[in-house]
Design an enzyme around this catalytic site. Sequence first.
Site, PDB file in Angstrom:
ATOM      1  CE  LYS A  13      21.526  -9.195  12.872  1.00 42.29           C
ATOM      2  NZ  LYS A  13      20.326  -9.268  12.045  1.00 42.29           N
ATOM      3  NE  ARG A  88      15.866 -10.469  15.862  1.00 46.85           N
ATOM      4  CZ  ARG A  88      16.338  -9.923  14.743  1.00 46.85           C
ATOM      5  NH1 ARG A  88      16.257 -10.555  13.606  1.00 46.85           N
ATOM      6  NH2 ARG A  88      16.892  -8.734  14.774  1.00 46.85           N
ATOM      7  NE  ARG A 127      20.498   0.970  11.104  1.00 44.45           N
ATOM      8  CZ  ARG A 127      20.465  -0.346  11.307  1.00 44.45           C
ATOM      9  NH1 ARG A 127      21.230  -1.136  10.588  1.00 44.45           N
ATOM     10  NH2 ARG A 127      19.701  -0.864  12.251  1.00 44.45           N
ATOM     11  NE  ARG A 133      16.201  -0.934  10.723  1.00 47.75           N
ATOM     12  CZ  ARG A 133      16.884  -2.064  10.865  1.00 47.75           C
ATOM     13  NH1 ARG A 133      17.754  -2.429   9.956  1.00 47.75           N
ATOM     14  NH2 ARG A 133      16.694  -2.810  11.928  1.00 47.75           N
ATOM     15  NE  ARG A 144      16.573  -2.964  16.577  1.00 47.64           N
ATOM     16  CZ  ARG A 144      17.226  -2.060  15.841  1.00 47.64           C
ATOM     17  NH1 ARG A 144      17.081  -0.778  16.089  1.00 47.64           N
ATOM     18  NH2 ARG A 144      18.026  -2.457  14.872  1.00 47.64           N
TER      19      ARG A 144
HETATM   20  P1  ADP Z   1      18.468  -5.802  13.803  1.00 48.23           P
HETATM   21  O1  ADP Z   1      19.187  -7.110  13.868  1.00 48.23           O
HETATM   22  O2  ADP Z   1      19.376  -4.658  13.509  1.00 48.23           O
HETATM   23  O3  ADP Z   1      17.608  -5.544  15.012  1.00 48.23           O
HETATM   24  P2  ADP Z   1      16.677  -6.841  11.661  1.00 48.23           P
HETATM   25  O4  ADP Z   1      16.526  -6.155  10.350  1.00 48.23           O
HETATM   26  O5  ADP Z   1      17.307  -8.189  11.679  1.00 48.23           O
HETATM   27  O6  ADP Z   1      17.465  -5.794  12.560  1.00 48.23           O
HETATM   28  O7  ADP Z   1      15.234  -6.971  12.356  1.00 48.23           O
HETATM   29  C1  ADP Z   1      14.402  -5.856  12.551  1.00 48.23           C
HETATM   30  C2  ADP Z   1      13.161  -6.257  13.358  1.00 48.23           C
HETATM   31  O8  ADP Z   1      12.385  -7.206  12.629  1.00 48.23           O
HETATM   32  C3  ADP Z   1      13.430  -6.941  14.702  1.00 48.23           C
HETATM   33  O9  ADP Z   1      13.679  -6.022  15.747  1.00 48.23           O
HETATM   34  C4  ADP Z   1      12.111  -7.710  14.912  1.00 48.23           C
HETATM   35  O10 ADP Z   1      11.068  -6.876  15.348  1.00 48.23           O
HETATM   36  C5  ADP Z   1      11.785  -8.171  13.504  1.00 48.23           C
HETATM   37  N1  ADP Z   1      12.364  -9.503  13.215  1.00 48.23           N
HETATM   38  C6  ADP Z   1      13.302  -9.798  12.270  1.00 48.23           C
HETATM   39  N2  ADP Z   1      13.608 -11.114  12.291  1.00 48.23           N
HETATM   40  C7  ADP Z   1      12.848 -11.659  13.277  1.00 48.23           C
HETATM   41  C8  ADP Z   1      12.707 -12.970  13.815  1.00 48.23           C
HETATM   42  N3  ADP Z   1      13.428 -14.005  13.337  1.00 48.23           N
HETATM   43  N4  ADP Z   1      11.837 -13.154  14.846  1.00 48.23           N
HETATM   44  C9  ADP Z   1      11.114 -12.142  15.329  1.00 48.23           C
HETATM   45  N5  ADP Z   1      11.193 -10.880  14.882  1.00 48.23           N
HETATM   46  C10 ADP Z   1      12.042 -10.628  13.866  1.00 48.23           C
END
Ligand code: ADP
Length: 195
Positions: A13, A88, A127, A133, A144
């Site tokens: 994504k 989300r 990764r 990360r 997740r």
């Molecule tokens: P991925 O989609 O690979 O899990 P992201 O970089 O989109 O990675 O998000 C990493 C983390 O950041 C999420 O697991 C969450 O803890 C937090 N996060 C990101 N966007 C949101 C959101 N819209 N609401 C709540 N937590 C978020």
Amino acid sequence: MITLLFGPPGSGKGTQASVVASRFGIPHVSTGEILRSEVAAGTALGKEAAPIMASGHLVPDELMVRIIESRLMQPDAQSGALLDGYPRTRAQAQALDEMLARGGRPVDVVVALDVPEEALRRRILRRAELEGRSDDSADAFTIRMRRYLADTEPVLDHYTGRGVRLAHVDGIGDIDTVTRRIADVLDKVDMGKTP
Ligand code: ADP
């Protein structure tokens, strides 16, 4: 044009959002990246978010709503944005819809990247070795994934229920191939908007 890109953890994504946004000349708004930069800068928000992110859980909605509102108010986002990682949850989606409605803007299209869970797990663990990360451990991936299925997938129904176009895109293939699939969807939506 407001585009929402959905995909489970490891679906590519973030990579796709960045390429597609620059191709369409709109900002790439990644809430994950915003949070990671707050963590790196050691802000109060970053300190609150860091342990939650590392565990694989979601940062509380009210924090995320504030973050996205201030980002979408920036001048560069007035003509559109590609949102990656937001909304989300249904509550985040409702807050976004209300905010966009105040400016008379709709969500134009929702793109969901589809990748089977086994491929996701393999990508994330690879990764983890390359980037380190904090949320790329096997345990955090499981959480997740669970959060994605329980909290985020229902957001797709929220938008189809409101008549917003949803396109599922196959996320398996090389980066360029997947980019082309997404760009094809956005081209069609763009053409549909031209009078
Ligand atoms: P991925 O989609 O690979 O899990 P992201 O970089 O989109 O990675 O998000 C990493 C983390 O950041 C999420 O697991 C969450 O803890 C937090 N996060 C990101 N966007 C949101 C959101 N819209 N609401 C709540 N937590 C978020």
